[in-house]
Design a protein around this motif. Structure first.
Motif, PDB file in Angstrom:
ATOM      1  N   THR A   1     -48.087 -54.841   8.640  1.00 23.52           N
ATOM      2  CA  THR A   1     -49.158 -54.488   9.579  1.00 23.52           C
ATOM      3  C   THR A   1     -50.438 -55.275   9.368  1.00 23.52           C
ATOM      4  O   THR A   1     -51.276 -55.335  10.266  1.00 23.52           O
ATOM      5  CB  THR A   1     -49.502 -52.996   9.454  1.00 23.52           C
ATOM      6  OG1 THR A   1     -50.050 -52.731   8.142  1.00 23.52           O
ATOM      7  CG2 THR A   1     -48.266 -52.129   9.674  1.00 23.52           C
ATOM      8  N   GLN A   2     -50.605 -55.872   8.159  1.00 25.74           N
ATOM      9  CA  GLN A   2     -51.865 -56.558   7.814  1.00 25.74           C
ATOM     10  C   GLN A   2     -53.059 -55.638   8.061  1.00 25.74           C
ATOM     11  O   GLN A   2     -54.079 -56.036   8.628  1.00 25.74           O
ATOM     12  CB  GLN A   2     -51.994 -57.859   8.602  1.00 25.74           C
ATOM     13  CG  GLN A   2     -51.076 -58.964   8.116  1.00 25.74           C
ATOM     14  CD  GLN A   2     -51.445 -59.426   6.694  1.00 25.74           C
ATOM     15  OE1 GLN A   2     -52.435 -60.111   6.484  1.00 25.74           O
ATOM     16  NE2 GLN A   2     -50.636 -59.026   5.711  1.00 25.74           N
ATOM     17  N   SER A   3     -52.899 -54.389   7.624  1.00 23.88           N
ATOM     18  CA  SER A   3     -53.917 -53.362   7.816  1.00 23.88           C
ATOM     19  C   SER A   3     -54.075 -52.541   6.540  1.00 23.88           C
ATOM     20  O   SER A   3     -53.153 -52.475   5.729  1.00 23.88           O
ATOM     21  CB  SER A   3     -53.521 -52.421   8.965  1.00 23.88           C
ATOM     22  OG  SER A   3     -53.348 -53.130  10.166  1.00 23.88           O
ATOM     23  N   PRO A   4     -55.234 -51.899   6.361  1.00 28.60           N
ATOM     24  CA  PRO A   4     -55.382 -50.987   5.227  1.00 28.60           C
ATOM     25  C   PRO A   4     -54.376 -49.843   5.338  1.00 28.60           C
ATOM     26  O   PRO A   4     -54.126 -49.322   6.430  1.00 28.60           O
ATOM     27  CB  PRO A   4     -56.816 -50.473   5.371  1.00 28.60           C
ATOM     28  CG  PRO A   4     -57.511 -51.502   6.204  1.00 28.60           C
ATOM     29  CD  PRO A   4     -56.474 -52.027   7.145  1.00 28.60           C
ATOM     30  N   ILE A   5     -53.794 -49.462   4.206  1.00 33.13           N
ATOM     31  CA  ILE A   5     -52.816 -48.389   4.163  1.00 33.13           C
ATOM     32  C   ILE A   5     -53.402 -47.220   3.386  1.00 33.13           C
ATOM     33  O   ILE A   5     -53.852 -47.380   2.250  1.00 33.13           O
ATOM     34  CB  ILE A   5     -51.509 -48.846   3.472  1.00 33.13           C
ATOM     35  CG1 ILE A   5     -50.973 -50.131   4.104  1.00 33.13           C
ATOM     36  CG2 ILE A   5     -50.473 -47.728   3.502  1.00 33.13           C
ATOM     37  CD1 ILE A   5     -50.606 -50.023   5.564  1.00 33.13           C
ATOM     38  N   LEU A   6     -53.401 -46.048   3.996  1.00 26.28           N
ATOM     39  CA  LEU A   6     -53.730 -44.813   3.288  1.00 26.28           C
ATOM     40  C   LEU A   6     -52.423 -44.064   3.087  1.00 26.28           C
ATOM     41  O   LEU A   6     -51.826 -43.571   4.044  1.00 26.28           O
ATOM     42  CB  LEU A   6     -54.724 -43.953   4.077  1.00 26.28           C
ATOM     43  CG  LEU A   6     -56.204 -44.148   3.721  1.00 26.28           C
ATOM     44  CD1 LEU A   6     -56.676 -45.506   4.217  1.00 26.28           C
ATOM     45  CD2 LEU A   6     -57.055 -43.050   4.313  1.00 26.28           C
ATOM     46  N   GLY A   7     -51.970 -44.034   1.823  1.00 25.68           N
ATOM     47  CA  GLY A   7     -50.699 -43.399   1.510  1.00 25.68           C
ATOM     48  C   GLY A   7     -50.894 -42.149   0.676  1.00 25.68           C
ATOM     49  O   GLY A   7     -51.773 -42.093  -0.183  1.00 25.68           O
ATOM     50  N   PHE A   8     -50.052 -41.150   0.927  1.00 28.12           N
ATOM     51  CA  PHE A   8     -50.159 -39.880   0.215  1.00 28.12           C
ATOM     52  C   PHE A   8     -48.778 -39.416  -0.223  1.00 28.12           C
ATOM     53  O   PHE A   8     -47.786 -39.607   0.483  1.00 28.12           O
ATOM     54  CB  PHE A   8     -50.793 -38.811   1.117  1.00 28.12           C
ATOM     55  CG  PHE A   8     -52.194 -39.132   1.531  1.00 28.12           C
ATOM     56  CD1 PHE A   8     -53.272 -38.719   0.762  1.00 28.12           C
ATOM     57  CD2 PHE A   8     -52.448 -39.874   2.675  1.00 28.12           C
ATOM     58  CE1 PHE A   8     -54.574 -39.030   1.136  1.00 28.12           C
ATOM     59  CE2 PHE A   8     -53.742 -40.185   3.054  1.00 28.12           C
ATOM     60  CZ  PHE A   8     -54.808 -39.761   2.284  1.00 28.12           C
ATOM     61  N   ASP A   9     -48.727 -38.789  -1.393  1.00 28.37           N
ATOM     62  CA  ASP A   9     -47.475 -38.233  -1.882  1.00 28.37           C
ATOM     63  C   ASP A   9     -47.789 -37.053  -2.798  1.00 28.37           C
ATOM     64  O   ASP A   9     -48.888 -36.963  -3.365  1.00 28.37           O
ATOM     65  CB  ASP A   9     -46.663 -39.284  -2.643  1.00 28.37           C
ATOM     66  CG  ASP A   9     -45.171 -38.981  -2.622  1.00 28.37           C
ATOM     67  OD1 ASP A   9     -44.432 -39.671  -1.902  1.00 28.37           O
ATOM     68  OD2 ASP A   9     -44.736 -38.051  -3.321  1.00 28.37           O
TER      69      ASP A   9
ATOM     70  N   SER B   1     -58.710 -65.014   2.576  1.00 30.24           N
ATOM     71  CA  SER B   1     -57.925 -64.279   3.580  1.00 30.24           C
ATOM     72  C   SER B   1     -58.204 -62.782   3.495  1.00 30.24           C
ATOM     73  O   SER B   1     -58.231 -62.085   4.523  1.00 30.24           O
ATOM     74  CB  SER B   1     -56.434 -64.562   3.401  1.00 30.24           C
ATOM     75  OG  SER B   1     -56.000 -64.183   2.106  1.00 30.24           O
ATOM     76  N   ASP B   2     -58.438 -62.263   2.281  1.00 30.59           N
ATOM     77  CA  ASP B   2     -58.824 -60.860   2.127  1.00 30.59           C
ATOM     78  C   ASP B   2     -60.134 -60.591   2.862  1.00 30.59           C
ATOM     79  O   ASP B   2     -60.259 -59.599   3.595  1.00 30.59           O
ATOM     80  CB  ASP B   2     -59.010 -60.500   0.650  1.00 30.59           C
ATOM     81  CG  ASP B   2     -57.708 -60.438  -0.118  1.00 30.59           C
ATOM     82  OD1 ASP B   2     -56.646 -60.245   0.510  1.00 30.59           O
ATOM     83  OD2 ASP B   2     -57.744 -60.596  -1.362  1.00 30.59           O
ATOM     84  N   LYS B   3     -61.097 -61.481   2.668  1.00 33.50           N
ATOM     85  CA  LYS B   3     -62.408 -61.288   3.299  1.00 33.50           C
ATOM     86  C   LYS B   3     -62.306 -61.346   4.812  1.00 33.50           C
ATOM     87  O   LYS B   3     -62.958 -60.573   5.525  1.00 33.50           O
ATOM     88  CB  LYS B   3     -63.387 -62.343   2.777  1.00 33.50           C
ATOM     89  CG  LYS B   3     -63.712 -62.189   1.286  1.00 33.50           C
ATOM     90  CD  LYS B   3     -64.615 -63.310   0.793  1.00 33.50           C
ATOM     91  CE  LYS B   3     -64.906 -63.155  -0.707  1.00 33.50           C
ATOM     92  NZ  LYS B   3     -65.774 -64.251  -1.220  1.00 33.50           N
ATOM     93  N   ALA B   4     -61.480 -62.254   5.308  1.00 34.54           N
ATOM     94  CA  ALA B   4     -61.300 -62.363   6.762  1.00 34.54           C
ATOM     95  C   ALA B   4     -60.661 -61.091   7.322  1.00 34.54           C
ATOM     96  O   ALA B   4     -61.061 -60.594   8.384  1.00 34.54           O
ATOM     97  CB  ALA B   4     -60.438 -63.581   7.090  1.00 34.54           C
ATOM     98  N   LEU B   5     -59.682 -60.553   6.587  1.00 36.47           N
ATOM     99  CA  LEU B   5     -59.003 -59.343   7.057  1.00 36.47           C
ATOM    100  C   LEU B   5     -59.933 -58.131   6.981  1.00 36.47           C
ATOM    101  O   LEU B   5     -59.919 -57.267   7.871  1.00 36.47           O
ATOM    102  CB  LEU B   5     -57.738 -59.104   6.228  1.00 36.47           C
ATOM    103  CG  LEU B   5     -56.717 -58.109   6.779  1.00 36.47           C
ATOM    104  CD1 LEU B   5     -56.294 -58.478   8.200  1.00 36.47           C
ATOM    105  CD2 LEU B   5     -55.492 -58.049   5.865  1.00 36.47           C
ATOM    106  N   LEU B   6     -60.747 -58.063   5.940  1.00 38.90           N
ATOM    107  CA  LEU B   6     -61.738 -56.988   5.853  1.00 38.90           C
ATOM    108  C   LEU B   6     -62.693 -57.039   7.034  1.00 38.90           C
ATOM    109  O   LEU B   6     -62.995 -56.009   7.652  1.00 38.90           O
ATOM    110  CB  LEU B   6     -62.517 -57.096   4.541  1.00 38.90           C
ATOM    111  CG  LEU B   6     -61.774 -56.731   3.261  1.00 38.90           C
ATOM    112  CD1 LEU B   6     -62.554 -57.174   2.037  1.00 38.90           C
ATOM    113  CD2 LEU B   6     -61.498 -55.230   3.200  1.00 38.90           C
ATOM    114  N   ALA B   7     -63.164 -58.240   7.359  1.00 35.99           N
ATOM    115  CA  ALA B   7     -64.073 -58.392   8.504  1.00 35.99           C
ATOM    116  C   ALA B   7     -63.387 -57.979   9.799  1.00 35.99           C
ATOM    117  O   ALA B   7     -64.000 -57.324  10.665  1.00 35.99           O
ATOM    118  CB  ALA B   7     -64.555 -59.839   8.585  1.00 35.99           C
ATOM    119  N   GLN B   8     -62.117 -58.340   9.928  1.00 38.01           N
ATOM    120  CA  GLN B   8     -61.358 -57.984  11.127  1.00 38.01           C
ATOM    121  C   GLN B   8     -61.276 -56.471  11.312  1.00 38.01           C
ATOM    122  O   GLN B   8     -61.299 -55.969  12.438  1.00 38.01           O
ATOM    123  CB  GLN B   8     -59.954 -58.571  11.032  1.00 38.01           C
ATOM    124  CG  GLN B   8     -59.045 -58.246  12.217  1.00 38.01           C
ATOM    125  CD  GLN B   8     -57.644 -58.810  12.004  1.00 38.01           C
ATOM    126  OE1 GLN B   8     -57.464 -59.888  11.443  1.00 38.01           O
ATOM    127  NE2 GLN B   8     -56.657 -58.072  12.458  1.00 38.01           N
TER     128      GLN B   8
END
Length: 290
Positions: free
Chosen positions: A179-187, A33-40
Protein backbone atom coordinates in the motif's frame (compact mmCIF):
# COMPACT_ATOMS: atom_id res chain seq x y z
CA UNK A 1 5.38 3.81 18.22
CA UNK A 2 5.92 6.94 16.15
CA UNK A 3 4.65 10.24 17.49
CA UNK A 4 2.29 10.94 14.58
CA UNK A 5 0.11 8.00 15.75
CA UNK A 6 -0.96 10.05 18.73
CA UNK A 7 -3.49 11.87 16.54
CA UNK A 8 -5.17 8.53 15.76
CA UNK A 9 -5.23 6.90 19.20
CA UNK A 10 -7.87 7.35 21.87
CA UNK A 11 -8.34 5.83 25.31
CA UNK A 12 -10.04 2.45 24.74
CA UNK A 13 -12.05 2.81 27.96
CA UNK A 14 -13.15 6.46 27.90
CA UNK A 15 -12.77 7.40 24.23
CA UNK A 16 -10.84 10.53 25.23
CA UNK A 17 -7.67 11.72 23.44
CA UNK A 18 -4.35 10.39 24.70
CA UNK A 19 -1.20 12.27 25.68
CA UNK A 20 2.33 10.93 25.54
CA UNK A 21 5.24 10.86 27.96
CA UNK A 22 8.29 9.50 26.17
CA UNK A 23 10.70 7.84 28.60
CA UNK A 24 13.09 6.55 25.95
CA UNK A 25 13.23 7.17 22.19
CA UNK A 26 15.26 5.81 19.30
CA UNK A 27 16.27 8.18 16.47
CA UNK A 28 15.35 6.95 12.99
CA UNK A 29 17.36 7.51 9.82
CA UNK A 30 14.80 8.64 7.26
CA UNK A 31 15.71 8.04 3.64
CA UNK A 32 14.76 10.46 0.87
CA UNK A 33 11.98 8.07 -0.19
CA UNK A 34 10.74 7.91 3.42
CA UNK A 35 10.57 11.70 3.54
CA UNK A 36 8.73 11.88 0.23
CA UNK A 37 6.19 9.30 1.41
CA UNK A 38 5.70 11.12 4.72
CA UNK A 39 5.02 14.34 2.81
CA UNK A 40 2.59 12.51 0.55
CA UNK A 41 0.63 11.40 3.59
CA UNK A 42 0.76 14.79 5.28
CA UNK A 43 2.96 13.58 8.15
CA UNK A 44 5.49 16.03 9.57
CA UNK A 45 9.05 14.68 9.47
CA UNK A 46 9.70 15.59 13.10
CA UNK A 47 6.84 13.28 14.13
CA UNK A 48 8.49 10.31 12.40
CA UNK A 49 12.16 10.95 13.17
CA UNK A 50 12.12 8.74 16.26
CA UNK A 51 10.32 5.74 17.69
CA UNK A 52 9.13 5.76 21.30
CA UNK A 53 10.78 2.73 22.88
CA UNK A 54 9.35 3.18 26.35
CA UNK A 55 6.72 5.60 27.49
CA UNK A 56 3.29 6.31 28.88
CA UNK A 57 0.05 7.07 27.07
CA UNK A 58 -2.56 8.62 29.31
CA UNK A 59 -5.87 10.45 29.35
CA UNK A 60 -6.43 12.87 32.21
CA UNK A 61 -10.10 13.22 31.34
CA UNK A 62 -10.58 9.49 31.02
CA UNK A 63 -8.48 8.76 34.10
CA UNK A 64 -6.33 5.93 32.68
CA UNK A 65 -2.73 5.27 31.67
CA UNK A 66 -1.22 2.71 29.27
CA UNK A 67 2.42 1.61 28.95
CA UNK A 68 4.67 1.57 25.88
CA UNK A 69 7.16 -1.29 26.12
CA UNK A 70 9.79 -2.14 23.50
CA UNK A 71 8.13 0.26 21.03
CA UNK A 72 4.68 -1.35 21.51
CA UNK A 73 1.78 0.53 23.15
CA UNK A 74 -0.25 -1.81 25.35
CA UNK A 75 -3.78 -0.48 24.96
CA UNK A 76 -5.71 -3.35 26.53
CA UNK A 77 -8.85 -2.30 28.38
CA UNK A 78 -8.21 -4.94 31.05
CA UNK A 79 -5.20 -5.41 33.36
CA UNK A 80 -2.40 -7.95 32.90
CA UNK A 81 0.71 -8.57 35.01
CA UNK A 82 2.89 -6.14 33.05
CA UNK A 83 0.88 -3.14 34.31
CA UNK A 84 1.95 -3.70 37.91
CA UNK A 85 5.56 -4.30 36.86
CA UNK A 86 5.65 -1.14 34.72
CA UNK A 87 4.15 0.94 37.53
CA UNK A 88 6.65 -0.40 40.05
CA UNK A 89 9.58 0.54 37.79
CA UNK A 90 8.43 4.04 36.89
CA UNK A 91 5.95 5.37 39.47
CA UNK A 92 8.57 7.26 41.46
CA UNK A 93 9.59 9.28 38.39
CA UNK A 94 6.18 9.66 36.73
CA UNK A 95 3.36 10.62 39.12
CA UNK A 96 0.76 10.10 36.38
CA UNK A 97 1.04 6.37 37.10
CA UNK A 98 -0.34 6.84 40.61
CA UNK A 99 -2.69 9.77 39.99
CA UNK A 100 -4.46 7.87 37.18
CA UNK A 101 -5.52 4.21 36.95
CA UNK A 102 -4.26 1.27 34.97
CA UNK A 103 -7.03 -0.21 32.81
CA UNK A 104 -9.66 -1.94 34.95
CA UNK A 105 -12.10 -3.43 32.45
CA UNK A 106 -12.87 -7.12 31.96
CA UNK A 107 -11.80 -9.31 29.02
CA UNK A 108 -14.46 -10.74 26.75
CA UNK A 109 -15.35 -14.44 26.80
CA UNK A 110 -12.31 -16.54 25.92
CA UNK A 111 -9.95 -13.57 25.41
CA UNK A 112 -7.46 -14.61 28.08
CA UNK A 113 -7.23 -18.11 26.63
CA UNK A 114 -6.75 -16.72 23.11
CA UNK A 115 -4.17 -14.23 24.38
CA UNK A 116 -2.19 -16.92 26.18
CA UNK A 117 -2.33 -19.35 23.25
CA UNK A 118 -1.30 -16.89 20.56
CA UNK A 119 1.32 -15.23 22.72
CA UNK A 120 2.99 -18.62 22.92
CA UNK A 121 2.53 -19.31 19.18
CA UNK A 122 3.76 -15.94 17.88
CA UNK A 123 6.74 -16.05 20.24
CA UNK A 124 8.05 -18.94 18.15
CA UNK A 125 7.61 -17.28 14.73
CA UNK A 126 10.14 -14.83 13.33
CA UNK A 127 9.40 -12.05 10.86
CA UNK A 128 11.47 -13.49 8.02
CA UNK A 129 10.03 -16.99 7.91
CA UNK A 130 7.71 -18.36 5.24
CA UNK A 131 4.19 -17.25 6.14
CA UNK A 132 1.38 -19.77 5.60
CA UNK A 133 3.46 -21.41 2.87
CA UNK A 134 4.32 -18.11 1.15
CA UNK A 135 7.61 -16.25 0.91
CA UNK A 136 7.50 -12.49 1.66
CA UNK A 137 7.47 -11.79 -2.08
CA UNK A 138 4.62 -14.21 -2.67
CA UNK A 139 2.77 -12.76 0.32
CA UNK A 140 3.11 -9.25 -1.12
CA UNK A 141 1.69 -10.44 -4.44
CA UNK A 142 -1.17 -12.24 -2.70
CA UNK A 143 -2.09 -9.16 -0.64
CA UNK A 144 -1.95 -6.94 -3.73
CA UNK A 145 -4.50 -9.26 -5.36
CA UNK A 146 -6.66 -9.31 -2.23
CA UNK A 147 -6.83 -5.52 -2.04
CA UNK A 148 -7.24 -4.78 -5.76
CA UNK A 149 -10.98 -4.24 -5.35
CA UNK A 150 -12.62 -1.91 -5.93
CA UNK A 151 -10.18 -0.82 -8.64
CA UNK A 152 -8.08 2.19 -7.73
CA UNK A 153 -8.31 1.98 -3.95
CA UNK A 154 -4.55 1.49 -3.62
CA UNK A 155 -3.96 4.69 -5.59
CA UNK A 156 -5.91 6.88 -3.17
CA UNK A 157 -4.15 9.93 -1.80
CA UNK A 158 -3.26 9.64 1.91
CA UNK A 159 -4.49 6.04 2.06
CA UNK A 160 -5.13 4.92 5.64
CA UNK A 161 -4.78 1.25 6.56
CA UNK A 162 -5.95 -0.55 9.72
CA UNK A 163 -4.70 -4.09 10.32
CA UNK A 164 -6.82 -6.02 12.83
CA UNK A 165 -4.69 -8.96 13.95
CA UNK A 166 -1.06 -8.14 13.13
CA UNK A 167 0.39 -11.34 14.67
CA UNK A 168 4.13 -10.90 15.02
CA UNK A 169 4.29 -8.15 12.40
CA UNK A 170 5.36 -9.89 9.19
CA UNK A 171 2.02 -9.14 7.52
CA UNK A 172 2.33 -5.49 8.55
CA UNK A 173 5.49 -5.35 6.47
CA UNK A 174 3.67 -6.81 3.46
CA UNK A 175 0.78 -4.38 3.86
CA UNK A 176 3.22 -1.49 3.96
CA UNK A 177 5.11 -2.64 0.87
CA UNK A 178 1.87 -3.15 -1.07
CA UNK A 179 0.00 0.00 0.00
CA UNK A 180 2.98 2.36 0.55
CA UNK A 181 0.97 3.76 3.46
CA UNK A 182 1.32 3.96 7.24
CA UNK A 183 0.01 0.80 8.90
CA UNK A 184 -1.76 0.80 12.26
CA UNK A 185 -1.79 -2.81 13.39
CA UNK A 186 -3.36 -4.29 16.50
CA UNK A 187 -3.29 -7.71 18.11
CA UNK A 188 -4.24 -9.30 21.42
CA UNK A 189 -1.05 -11.36 21.78
CA UNK A 190 1.72 -10.21 24.13
CA UNK A 191 4.51 -11.69 21.98
CA UNK A 192 4.58 -8.33 20.18
CA UNK A 193 6.48 -7.05 23.21
CA UNK A 194 9.36 -9.36 22.30
CA UNK A 195 9.41 -8.25 18.67
CA UNK A 196 8.68 -4.52 18.77
CA UNK A 197 12.31 -3.59 18.11
CA UNK A 198 12.33 -5.64 14.88
CA UNK A 199 9.95 -3.19 13.17
CA UNK A 200 10.81 -0.03 15.07
CA UNK A 201 13.09 1.31 12.32
CA UNK A 202 10.27 1.37 9.77
CA UNK A 203 8.68 4.81 10.14
CA UNK A 204 5.40 3.56 8.64
CA UNK A 205 4.63 0.52 10.81
CA UNK A 206 2.93 1.04 14.16
CA UNK A 207 1.72 -2.04 16.02
CA UNK A 208 -0.05 -2.10 19.37
CA UNK A 209 -1.64 -4.61 21.74
CA UNK A 210 -5.37 -4.35 22.36
CA UNK A 211 -8.68 -6.15 22.00
CA UNK A 212 -10.46 -5.86 18.67
CA UNK A 213 -13.60 -5.20 20.71
CA UNK A 214 -12.01 -2.04 22.13
CA UNK A 215 -9.90 -0.66 19.32
CA UNK A 216 -8.49 2.70 20.51
CA UNK A 217 -9.50 4.52 17.33
CA UNK A 218 -12.17 6.86 16.02
CA UNK A 219 -14.91 5.33 13.84
CA UNK A 220 -14.83 5.67 10.04
CA UNK A 221 -11.13 6.60 9.96
CA UNK A 222 -9.67 4.09 7.47
CA UNK A 223 -9.78 3.46 3.73
CA UNK A 224 -8.78 -0.19 4.25
CA UNK A 225 -9.66 -2.40 7.22
CA UNK A 226 -7.71 -5.64 6.84
CA UNK A 227 -8.21 -8.73 8.99
CA UNK A 228 -6.79 -12.08 7.93
CA UNK A 229 -7.30 -15.22 10.02
CA UNK A 230 -8.48 -13.43 13.15
CA UNK A 231 -12.22 -13.12 13.69
CA UNK A 232 -12.89 -16.85 13.99
CA UNK A 233 -10.67 -16.89 17.09
CA UNK A 234 -13.03 -14.55 18.99
CA UNK A 235 -16.12 -15.53 20.97
CA UNK A 236 -18.28 -14.39 18.03
CA UNK A 237 -17.13 -13.99 14.43
CA UNK A 238 -20.30 -12.00 13.68
CA UNK A 239 -19.81 -9.58 16.57
CA UNK A 240 -16.13 -9.23 15.65
CA UNK A 241 -17.08 -8.27 12.09
CA UNK A 242 -19.64 -5.74 13.33
CA UNK A 243 -16.99 -4.21 15.57
CA UNK A 244 -14.26 -3.72 12.98
CA UNK A 245 -16.77 -2.45 10.38
CA UNK A 246 -17.12 0.68 12.51
CA UNK A 247 -13.67 1.86 11.44
CA UNK A 248 -14.15 1.65 7.66
CA UNK A 249 -14.88 4.87 5.85
CA UNK A 250 -18.14 4.89 3.92
CA UNK A 251 -16.27 4.55 0.62
CA UNK A 252 -13.59 2.27 2.04
CA UNK A 253 -12.73 -1.41 1.74
CA UNK A 254 -12.94 -4.12 4.36
CA UNK A 255 -11.05 -7.36 3.75
CA UNK A 256 -11.77 -10.33 6.02
CA UNK A 257 -10.45 -13.90 5.76
CA UNK A 258 -11.88 -16.54 8.09
CA UNK A 259 -12.08 -20.33 8.18
CA UNK A 260 -14.77 -21.62 5.83
CA UNK A 261 -17.45 -23.97 7.13
CA UNK A 262 -17.79 -25.52 3.68
CA UNK A 263 -14.29 -26.97 4.07
CA UNK A 264 -16.00 -29.71 6.07
CA UNK A 265 -18.11 -30.76 3.07
CA UNK A 266 -15.28 -32.32 1.07
CA UNK A 267 -15.84 -35.79 2.52
CA UNK A 268 -17.44 -37.73 5.35
CA UNK A 269 -14.02 -37.92 7.00
CA UNK A 270 -13.71 -34.11 6.88
CA UNK A 271 -17.17 -33.71 8.41
CA UNK A 272 -16.34 -36.13 11.20
CA UNK A 273 -13.05 -34.36 11.88
CA UNK A 274 -14.76 -30.94 11.98
CA UNK A 275 -17.42 -32.23 14.38
CA UNK A 276 -14.75 -33.75 16.62
CA UNK A 277 -12.84 -30.43 16.70
CA UNK A 278 -16.03 -28.52 17.53
CA UNK A 279 -16.54 -30.75 20.54
CA UNK A 280 -12.97 -31.31 21.74
CA UNK A 281 -11.01 -28.10 21.06
CA UNK A 282 -12.98 -25.76 23.37
CA UNK A 283 -12.60 -28.27 26.19
CA UNK A 284 -8.87 -28.70 25.62
CA UNK A 285 -8.44 -24.91 25.62
CA UNK A 286 -9.88 -24.72 29.13
CA UNK A 287 -7.54 -27.32 30.61
CA UNK A 288 -4.39 -26.40 32.58
CA UNK A 289 -1.59 -25.18 30.33
CA UNK A 290 0.49 -28.39 30.40
Amino acid sequence: MKRYCLSDLICPLSGEPLQLIAIKEKPLNLSSSDKALLAQHGIAEQDAMSAVEEGILYSEQGGYWYPIINFIPVLLDFPVDLHADFCERHASDYPVLTSLKAPDGAPREGELIVQRTFTREWSLIDLDVISFGLTPQQRDFFISLELDWPPGILERNKLRVLEVGCGSGFESESLYRVTQSPILGFDLNLALLQKGHLLADNPFINNSICSLYRLPLRPKSFDIVYSSGVLHHTYSTVEGLKEILKFRRDDGLIYVWVYAREDSDYSLHARAQWLLEDIVRPRIARLPQF
